[in-house]
Design a protein around this motif. Structure first.
Motif, PDB file in Angstrom:
ATOM      1  N   HIS A 197      -6.964  -3.610   9.385  1.00 37.82           N
ATOM      2  CA  HIS A 197      -8.400  -3.510   9.055  1.00 37.82           C
ATOM      3  C   HIS A 197      -8.618  -2.743   7.750  1.00 37.82           C
ATOM      4  O   HIS A 197      -9.303  -1.730   7.715  1.00 37.82           O
ATOM      5  CB  HIS A 197      -9.173  -2.830  10.201  1.00 37.82           C
ATOM      6  CG  HIS A 197      -8.884  -3.431  11.525  1.00 37.82           C
ATOM      7  ND1 HIS A 197      -9.318  -4.686  11.884  1.00 37.82           N
ATOM      8  CD2 HIS A 197      -8.164  -2.979  12.590  1.00 37.82           C
ATOM      9  CE1 HIS A 197      -8.898  -4.980  13.099  1.00 37.82           C
ATOM     10  NE2 HIS A 197      -8.184  -3.968  13.539  1.00 37.82           N
ATOM     11  N   ILE A 198      -7.965  -3.221   6.720  1.00 34.19           N
ATOM     12  CA  ILE A 198      -8.099  -2.517   5.439  1.00 34.19           C
ATOM     13  C   ILE A 198      -8.754  -3.431   4.405  1.00 34.19           C
ATOM     14  O   ILE A 198      -8.798  -4.657   4.577  1.00 34.19           O
ATOM     15  CB  ILE A 198      -6.728  -2.019   4.917  1.00 34.19           C
ATOM     16  CG1 ILE A 198      -5.696  -3.153   4.967  1.00 34.19           C
ATOM     17  CG2 ILE A 198      -6.260  -0.798   5.659  1.00 34.19           C
ATOM     18  CD1 ILE A 198      -4.350  -2.779   4.445  1.00 34.19           C
ATOM     19  N   LYS A 199      -9.211  -2.813   3.331  1.00 33.46           N
ATOM     20  CA  LYS A 199      -9.855  -3.601   2.271  1.00 33.46           C
ATOM     21  C   LYS A 199      -9.351  -3.111   0.911  1.00 33.46           C
ATOM     22  O   LYS A 199      -8.671  -2.066   0.832  1.00 33.46           O
ATOM     23  CB  LYS A 199     -11.383  -3.494   2.396  1.00 33.46           C
ATOM     24  CG  LYS A 199     -11.922  -2.068   2.377  1.00 33.46           C
ATOM     25  CD  LYS A 199     -13.412  -2.070   2.606  1.00 33.46           C
ATOM     26  CE  LYS A 199     -14.007  -0.684   2.438  1.00 33.46           C
ATOM     27  NZ  LYS A 199     -13.406   0.379   3.244  1.00 33.46           N
ATOM     28  N   LEU A 200      -9.708  -3.842  -0.080  1.00 35.03           N
ATOM     29  CA  LEU A 200      -9.295  -3.460  -1.443  1.00 35.03           C
ATOM     30  C   LEU A 200      -9.808  -2.051  -1.754  1.00 35.03           C
ATOM     31  O   LEU A 200     -10.925  -1.700  -1.384  1.00 35.03           O
ATOM     32  CB  LEU A 200      -9.856  -4.445  -2.474  1.00 35.03           C
ATOM     33  CG  LEU A 200      -9.330  -5.878  -2.412  1.00 35.03           C
ATOM     34  CD1 LEU A 200      -9.985  -6.736  -3.513  1.00 35.03           C
ATOM     35  CD2 LEU A 200      -7.822  -5.911  -2.583  1.00 35.03           C
ATOM     36  N   GLY A 201      -8.970  -1.295  -2.395  1.00 39.20           N
ATOM     37  CA  GLY A 201      -9.365   0.064  -2.759  1.00 39.20           C
ATOM     38  C   GLY A 201      -8.905   1.099  -1.751  1.00 39.20           C
ATOM     39  O   GLY A 201      -8.846   2.291  -2.056  1.00 39.20           O
ATOM     40  N   ASP A 202      -8.575   0.633  -0.538  1.00 40.21           N
ATOM     41  CA  ASP A 202      -8.058   1.583   0.465  1.00 40.21           C
ATOM     42  C   ASP A 202      -6.685   2.071   0.031  1.00 40.21           C
ATOM     43  O   ASP A 202      -6.012   1.438  -0.790  1.00 40.21           O
ATOM     44  CB  ASP A 202      -7.938   0.896   1.836  1.00 40.21           C
ATOM     45  CG  ASP A 202      -9.301   0.732   2.494  1.00 40.21           C
ATOM     46  OD1 ASP A 202     -10.285   1.248   1.934  1.00 40.21           O
ATOM     47  OD2 ASP A 202      -9.363   0.062   3.542  1.00 40.21           O
ATOM     48  N   LYS A 203      -6.296   3.172   0.627  1.00 38.44           N
ATOM     49  CA  LYS A 203      -4.977   3.714   0.278  1.00 38.44           C
ATOM     50  C   LYS A 203      -4.056   3.635   1.488  1.00 38.44           C
ATOM     51  O   LYS A 203      -4.481   3.848   2.618  1.00 38.44           O
ATOM     52  CB  LYS A 203      -5.131   5.157  -0.196  1.00 38.44           C
ATOM     53  CG  LYS A 203      -5.871   5.259  -1.529  1.00 38.44           C
ATOM     54  CD  LYS A 203      -5.754   6.644  -2.119  1.00 38.44           C
ATOM     55  CE  LYS A 203      -6.596   6.843  -3.362  1.00 38.44           C
ATOM     56  NZ  LYS A 203      -6.409   5.869  -4.415  1.00 38.44           N
ATOM     57  N   ILE A 204      -2.801   3.309   1.225  1.00 35.88           N
ATOM     58  CA  ILE A 204      -1.802   3.350   2.307  1.00 35.88           C
ATOM     59  C   ILE A 204      -0.649   4.238   1.860  1.00 35.88           C
ATOM     60  O   ILE A 204      -0.418   4.411   0.652  1.00 35.88           O
ATOM     61  CB  ILE A 204      -1.268   1.940   2.689  1.00 35.88           C
ATOM     62  CG1 ILE A 204      -0.683   1.210   1.478  1.00 35.88           C
ATOM     63  CG2 ILE A 204      -2.325   1.123   3.365  1.00 35.88           C
ATOM     64  CD1 ILE A 204       0.109  -0.033   1.873  1.00 35.88           C
ATOM     65  N   LYS A 205       0.044   4.779   2.850  1.00 37.07           N
ATOM     66  CA  LYS A 205       1.146   5.681   2.519  1.00 37.07           C
ATOM     67  C   LYS A 205       2.463   4.925   2.533  1.00 37.07           C
ATOM     68  O   LYS A 205       2.810   4.266   3.513  1.00 37.07           O
ATOM     69  CB  LYS A 205       1.194   6.810   3.542  1.00 37.07           C
ATOM     70  CG  LYS A 205       0.887   8.165   2.940  1.00 37.07           C
ATOM     71  CD  LYS A 205       1.096   9.264   3.942  1.00 37.07           C
ATOM     72  CE  LYS A 205       0.937  10.596   3.223  1.00 37.07           C
ATOM     73  NZ  LYS A 205       1.165  11.720   4.098  1.00 37.07           N
ATOM     74  N   VAL A 206       3.158   4.963   1.424  1.00 32.55           N
ATOM     75  CA  VAL A 206       4.486   4.353   1.342  1.00 32.55           C
ATOM     76  C   VAL A 206       5.432   5.437   0.855  1.00 32.55           C
ATOM     77  O   VAL A 206       5.225   6.014  -0.211  1.00 32.55           O
ATOM     78  CB  VAL A 206       4.499   3.155   0.370  1.00 32.55           C
ATOM     79  CG1 VAL A 206       5.901   2.605   0.199  1.00 32.55           C
ATOM     80  CG2 VAL A 206       3.553   2.061   0.848  1.00 32.55           C
ATOM     81  N   LEU A 207       6.449   5.723   1.650  1.00 31.78           N
ATOM     82  CA  LEU A 207       7.425   6.763   1.324  1.00 31.78           C
ATOM     83  C   LEU A 207       6.717   8.080   0.937  1.00 31.78           C
ATOM     84  O   LEU A 207       7.020   8.691  -0.083  1.00 31.78           O
ATOM     85  CB  LEU A 207       8.362   6.306   0.207  1.00 31.78           C
ATOM     86  CG  LEU A 207       9.199   5.061   0.511  1.00 31.78           C
ATOM     87  CD1 LEU A 207       9.957   4.602  -0.729  1.00 31.78           C
ATOM     88  CD2 LEU A 207      10.165   5.301   1.653  1.00 31.78           C
TER      89      LEU A 207
END
Lengths: 248, 366
Positions: free
Chosen positions: B146-156
């Motif tokens: 449930h994410i949209k453009l501009g959201d942030k996700i954590k990678v490493l």
């Protein structure tokens, strides 16, 4: 078929010859039967009486092929059951013998009808429907067929046990104190029924009882004491005039 | 016979239900594990295949489960590969497994990736990343999280801004710039895999053999796209062994549960067996009666287990739409055979014991 001895040729369906049975409990030998001799004619209603522990039930179990004797011979309907293998004794029980136990030993989880059908299935009695229906009517079980054993009275349970024992028209019915836990009125009804079965179908019945009133329904009474048949010459007691054809 | 059969099954409902659940549990365990492994591998293989690369070039001794490998190959091999006759495009990448999101992350160079995949990376919303901490995710990932453009996700442990949504089915669910992933994994100028596109289909075999046998490429792991799924399943370290252990545990659970159930059943029903024997029931009759009951318990357990597995899969799909669980018919068949085998085998000793009971002793049993 094992033998066709003289005893069998004169119409004896059961011949017990010099039978002993010793139970081994640890290192102790406990003799239950000490050289029993007994003959039962086809169509006879025999009562065996005696005090507790005299070996009556052991004798019944031996004749029924549930036990094997320590020595001696037992012939049932021509078969020397002491020489039969376990599988053959099972077949003999299935085809020739019907048991009625004091505790009735019905399956409590299934209905009266299912108890009877189970016996029919085990005995592979495919064409006995009419006979079974006849017995059900004769024993007054029609109304009780869908009940479970614990939902009916002791006398009715015994009648179911009798009906189950006669399924497959066995040569001999072995009844171990069938009326032991019934009141006298119920006992009388059941004993009348056993006598009727004996008369109507010429069914051989060997019945153990403590009760002399119950024994009086039999053609002959055999008394046992300490693993032996007591006073066998006096064993011929005829309750019914018309059946005095039996001579021993 | 049927009446007695069901009466016995229903006699101890708790025990019956526990036995059924134990069998069902072992079924669920095997089917879910196999479904998850197959699903992940198949999905991974399919998405790798969808990149339309012809060959995959990896360091010596690499696993075909790409995420299991570290980036150890110098980036400059790319030029050497491009110099090979028959190779048209080469796309260097890092494949990284993100434990937090339980998903695969590709570090890519968009240009070379699109060259290899014939512009297979289709952005359906937003744009490709331009800056180091920007990423793109596929539409399944977007929906499931449930994410949209501009959201942030954590990678490493680093936050990436989602700048684009690409059509799922190709590569990984999350793609980040190769350079950034190199930095984050301390693999400067290193990559874990090269995707290779040949000039034509006929060149694939020729290039494959050349890379396999010619220095300096000799010794590196080269895989044809056509072999990817087969090789992925066979090269996953310990998968086969783990599967065998899991199935063995499942069979043992079923075996012992049925053994215990039927053993206690016949102990309770000693008198009943005596009655059956007095009626003239043969040993075979008694054995088959016990085995039929065991079979019924196993069968109901199997049905419950298979049904519950599909319900669990449905539930998992609801909470994790990106999770691929591939329950193969082959495994359903295997588990049916094994459960029935273990159920029947577990009931065999109690059945023999019942048949061998002395009828008189059984009749006097209280």
């Amino acid at each position: 078929m094992d033998i066709n001895s003289r005893e069998l040729s004169v119409g004896n369906i059961v011949v017990v010859k010099n039978v002993t049975k010793i139970y081994k409990v640890g290192k102790v030998d406990t003799p239950a039967l000490r050289g029993i001799n007994l003959k039962v004619k086809k169509g006879e209603f025999l009562a065996i009486m005696g005090p507790s522990g005299c070996g009556k039930t052991t004798l019944l179990h031996l004749v029924g092929g549930l036990l094997t004797p320590t020595s001696g011979k037992i012939y049932v309907d021509g078969y020397d059951i002491t020489r039969l293998k376990d599988r053959d004794r099972t077949n003999l029980r299935r085809e020739k013998i019907g048991f009625i136990f004091q505790r009735y030993n019905l399956f409590p989880g299934i209905s009266v009808r299912q108890n009877l059908e189970l016996a029919k299935h085990i005995k592979k009695d495919e064409d006995g429907e009419g006979f079974l229906e006849d017995v059900i009517n004769m024993l007054g079980l029609r109304e009780k067929l869908e009940h479970k054993p614990l939902e009916i009275s002791g006398g009715e349970q015994l009648r179911v046990a009798i009906a189950r024992a006669v399924i497959g028209k066995p040569s001999i019915i072995l009844a171990d104190e069938p009326t032991g836990s019934l009141d006298s009125h119920s006992s009388q009804i059941v004993l009348e029924m056993l006598r009727n079965l004996n008369l109507k179908y010429n069914q051989t019945i060997v019945m153990i009882t403590h009760n002399s009133d119950a024994a009086a329904y039999a053609h002959r009474i055999v008394k046992m004491k300490d693993g032996q048949i007591e006073d066998k010459d006096k064993g011929a007691i005829y309750s019914f005039e018309h059946q005095s054809l039996f001579t021993f | 016979m049927k009446g007695l059969f069901w009466a016995n099954i229903k006699k101890r409902p708790t025990r019956t239900i526990v036995s059924i659940f134990a069998v069902a549990l072992s079924v669920i365990m095997v089917l879910l594990f196999e479904g998850l492994t197959n699903g992940l591998i198949k999905d991974s293989a399919q998405r790798t295949k969808n990149t339309r690369a012809d060959l995959f070039f990896q360091p010596p001794g690499s696993s075909l489960l790409f995420a299991l490998n570290n980036a150890t190959m110098p980036y400059k091999i790319k030029d050497k590969l491009l110099a090979v006759n028959g190779i048209k495009y080469v796309s260097p990448m890092i494949h990284q497994f993100n434990k937090k999101t339980f998903s695969l992350i590709f570090g890519i160079e968009p240009n070379s990736f699109n060259q290899v995949s014939d512009n297979g990376l289709v952005i359906i919303n937003g744009r490709l990343f331009k800056n180091p901490y920007e990423c793109i995710v596929d539409d399944i990932y977007q929906k499931s999280h449930h994410i949209k453009l501009g959201d942030k996700i954590k990678v490493l442990n680093h936050k990436f801004t989602i700048v684009g949504i690409f059509r799922s089915g190709i590569g990984a669910r999350i793609m980040v710039p190769l350079k950034t992933l190199q930095d984050l994994t301390d693999s400067h100028n290193k990559v874990s895999i090269f995707y290779i596109k040949c000039d034509s289909k006929k060149d694939i075999e020729k290039v494959y053999n050349y890379l396999k046998n010619t220095p300096p490429f000799k010794g590196y792991t080269v895989t044809r796209a056509a072999d990817i799924y087969k090789l992925m399943t066979s090269s996953l370290p310990g998968l086969e062994e783990f599967t065998i252990v899991l199935i063995s545990i499942s069979v043992i659970i079923s075996f012992f549960v049925i053994l215990l159930t039927m053993y206690t059943t016949i102990s309770e029903r000693t008198r009943e067996i005596g009655i059956l024997k007095s009626l003239g029931a043969s040993n075979f009759y008694i054995i088959s009666m016990i085995l039929k009951e065991a079979f019924a318990l196993t069968f109901i357990g199997l049905g419950t287990g298979i049904g519950a597995t599909f319900l669990i899969v449905k539930f998992l799909h609801k909470i994790h739409p990106s999770l691929i669980i591939d329950i193969q018919l082959k495994w359903i068949f295997i588990i049916i055979v094994l459960a029935i085998f273990s159920g029947i085998f577990g009931a065999f000793y109690p059945a023999i014991k019942a048949a061998r009971q002395d009828p008189v002793e059984a009749l006097t049993f209280e």
